[in-house]
Design a protein around this motif. Structure first.
Motif, short mmCIF file in Angstrom:
data_model
loop_
_atom_site.label_atom_id
_atom_site.label_comp_id
_atom_site.label_asym_id
_atom_site.label_seq_id
_atom_site.Cartn_x
_atom_site.Cartn_y
_atom_site.Cartn_z
N ALA A 67 0.83 -1.22 0.00
CA ALA A 67 0.00 0.00 0.00
C ALA A 67 0.86 1.26 0.00
N SER A 68 2.03 1.18 0.63
CA SER A 68 2.90 2.37 0.69
C SER A 68 3.40 2.77 -0.69
N TYR A 69 3.48 1.79 -1.62
CA TYR A 69 3.91 2.12 -2.98
C TYR A 69 2.90 2.99 -3.71
N ALA A 70 1.65 2.96 -3.24
CA ALA A 70 0.58 3.69 -3.95
C ALA A 70 0.38 5.11 -3.42
N THR A 71 1.08 5.49 -2.37
CA THR A 71 0.90 6.83 -1.80
C THR A 71 2.02 7.76 -2.25
N GLU A 72 1.68 9.01 -2.44
CA GLU A 72 2.66 10.02 -2.84
C GLU A 72 3.07 10.91 -1.68
N ASP A 73 2.33 10.83 -0.59
CA ASP A 73 2.63 11.67 0.57
C ASP A 73 3.81 11.07 1.34
N PHE A 74 4.83 11.89 1.57
CA PHE A 74 6.05 11.43 2.23
C PHE A 74 5.76 10.91 3.63
N LEU A 75 4.95 11.63 4.40
CA LEU A 75 4.69 11.24 5.78
C LEU A 75 3.87 9.96 5.84
N GLN A 76 2.85 9.83 5.00
CA GLN A 76 2.05 8.61 4.99
C GLN A 76 2.90 7.40 4.63
N LEU A 77 3.79 7.56 3.67
CA LEU A 77 4.66 6.45 3.27
C LEU A 77 5.53 6.00 4.44
N ARG A 78 6.10 6.95 5.17
CA ARG A 78 6.96 6.59 6.31
C ARG A 78 6.16 5.91 7.42
N ILE A 79 4.95 6.39 7.68
CA ILE A 79 4.12 5.79 8.73
C ILE A 79 3.75 4.36 8.35
N MET A 80 3.39 4.14 7.08
CA MET A 80 3.08 2.79 6.62
C MET A 80 4.30 1.87 6.74
N ALA A 81 5.48 2.43 6.44
CA ALA A 81 6.70 1.63 6.54
C ALA A 81 6.96 1.22 7.98
N PHE A 111 15.05 -0.46 10.28
CA PHE A 111 14.13 0.29 9.41
C PHE A 111 13.17 1.14 10.24
N ILE A 112 12.71 0.60 11.35
CA ILE A 112 11.79 1.35 12.22
C ILE A 112 12.50 2.58 12.78
N ALA A 113 13.76 2.41 13.20
CA ALA A 113 14.51 3.54 13.76
C ALA A 113 14.72 4.63 12.71
N ILE A 114 15.10 4.24 11.48
CA ILE A 114 15.34 5.22 10.43
C ILE A 114 14.07 5.96 10.07
N ASN A 115 12.98 5.21 9.84
CA ASN A 115 11.72 5.85 9.45
C ASN A 115 11.12 6.68 10.57
N SER A 116 11.29 6.23 11.80
CA SER A 116 10.79 7.02 12.94
C SER A 116 11.53 8.36 13.03
N TYR A 117 12.84 8.32 12.78
CA TYR A 117 13.62 9.56 12.78
C TYR A 117 13.12 10.51 11.69
N ARG A 121 11.44 14.21 12.09
CA ARG A 121 11.93 15.42 11.41
C ARG A 121 10.81 16.15 10.68
N VAL A 122 9.97 15.40 9.98
CA VAL A 122 8.88 16.03 9.24
C VAL A 122 7.92 16.72 10.19
N LEU A 123 7.54 16.03 11.27
CA LEU A 123 6.60 16.63 12.23
C LEU A 123 7.20 17.85 12.91
N PHE A 124 8.51 17.78 13.20
CA PHE A 124 9.17 18.93 13.85
C PHE A 124 9.19 20.13 12.91
#
Length: 407
Positions: A67-81, A111-117, A121-124
């Protein structure tokens, strides 16, 4: 028997020492690995299908990744990952075969650590963009709507605000200017040899010098005109003598080199700023037409000539800055420079005049390097001899110092 005891001990050593955590893991293990049947009607399938919640977590992980491959939003992709990797953690630790799959578990933790970081960053940055003043937010909506709020925050973070009052000079023709400005309040007058060529209003950029065409040139540029804070325009021609109106100008100012470095590292910001600068050129052209309608141009022929001279001078300053780069970078920027020439109608004759002003020929520009003159080569040889003599003196002095220290 000994082998069985060793296996049991190893399995037990995987559990934490805390009784509470042991109880929690045992409960999760029993819950996730408990076989469950899928109640399908007999007319669909006479067979009974069983599954475990651990297997469901494994399937959910791959579904989320797909499903993450179908989204263009950077934040949504990271959350799905992160969600997919977390589901895979449960599948890897509570595997249906009863053994922990350490290899995928450790990779998914990474992968969780990298994507959480990245999510943090995006939320900050979104939070910091939301902390900008209401004035700046409104300014972005009105004049830089093509720039994302976070990208606008990145620009504001490296900008400084300058204030100028009526009668003050912002820039002098022929001087070097290492800055890029944007007007956030007031109006500026641009003069070429003392003739008013155009005005800069709220939202206009100043001294962008080719950024809109992709020419990412740092350093100082030679000013092609003087910029002054003139009095507010009075259509009556009385120069506001009957009122107390005074012109005040506020500018956002960026160091050109610092801005270029930011644009080189952030492709999204670079593209959105290029779009904003392109719209800014259109606005400036409209403002020039308004000057003709309002009667601010006394001699249209002389005004047009000064504008053309200003354009050639601006192009020459861009060339001068560009020709300081290494030959391979000059050649790499040639196509982008052609785009600038196409936008601003820089003819071959004007191009050669600008090159001559910089001390280059057309052939040297095509090769990307300047041929050394004979007297320059002689100077280089003399300098080389001087450097070699100086180096020998330094070596002799240093060897004497070493001998003295060793004695």
């Amino acid at each position: 028997m000994a082998s069985h005891n060793t296996t049991t001990t190893t399995t037990e050593s995987l559990l934490p020492r805390s009784p509470t955590l042991r109880q929690l893991i045992n409960t999760l293990n029993a819950t996730l690995l408990k076989p469950r049947s899928l109640p399908l009607p007999r007319y669909i399938s006479p067979q009974h299908y069983s599954f475990t919640l651990s297997e469901c977590a494994g399937h959910a992980s791959f579904i989320l990744v797909a499903a993450s491959y179908a989204t263009e939003d950077f934040l949504q992709l990271r959350i799905m990952a992160v969600a997919g990797s977390s589901a895979m953690l449960f599948f890897s630790y509570f595997h249906p075969h009863g053994r922990v799959l350490w290899l995928p578990l450790k990779w998914n933790l990474l992968f969780i650590a990298i994507n959480s970081y990245r999510i943090g960053r995006v939320l900050f940055k979104r939070y910091m963009a939301d902390q900008l003043s209401d004035e700046l937010k409104e300014f972005r909506q009105e004049h830089l709507s093509v720039v994302d709020a976070v990208d606008f925050y990145k620009l504001i973070r490296i900008a400084k605000e300058q204030v100028f009052h009526e009668g003050e000079l912002v820039m002098i023709q022929g001087s070097t200017n290492p800055f890029v400005h944007m007007v956030i309040e007031g109006e500026l007058e641009v003069l070429r040899d003392g003739t008013l060529t155009y005005v800069l209003e709220k939202g206009n950029f100043v001294s962008e010098a080719g950024l809109h065409s992709g020419l990412l040139l740092g350093g100082a540029m030679e000013a092609c005109g003087s910029i002054v804070v003139g009095p507010p325009f009075d259509p009556t021609g009385n120069n506001n003598v009957l009122t107390s109106r005074r012109n005040k100008v506020r500018l956002l100012t960026w160091d050109r080199t610092e801005l270029v470095q930011l644009l080189e590292t952030d492709k999204g910001l670079r593209n959105s700023l290029k779009a904003a600068l392109s719209w800014d050129i259109v606005r400036k052209l409209k403002t020039q037409r308004h000057m003709l309608v309002e009667g601010r141009v006394k001699d249209a022929t002389a005004w047009t000539k000064k504008r053309e001279d200003q354009g050639i001078s601006r192009y020459a300053s861009i060339l001068q800055n560009m020709l300081r780069l290494p030959p391979e970078e000059v050649q790499a920027m040639s196509q982008t420079l052609n785009t600038y020439r196409l936008i601003h109608h820089i003819e071959d004759v004007d191009h050669e005049r600008a090159l001559a002003k910089c001390g280059w020929t057309k052939e040297e520009f095509r090769l990307g390097r300047q041929e050394k003159k004979e007297f320059e080569e002689e100077d280089d040889d003399d300098m080389g001899e001087f450097e070699s003599v100086r180096w020998r003196k330094v070596k002799r002095f240093s060897s004497r110092v070493v001998r003295t220290l060793l004695q």
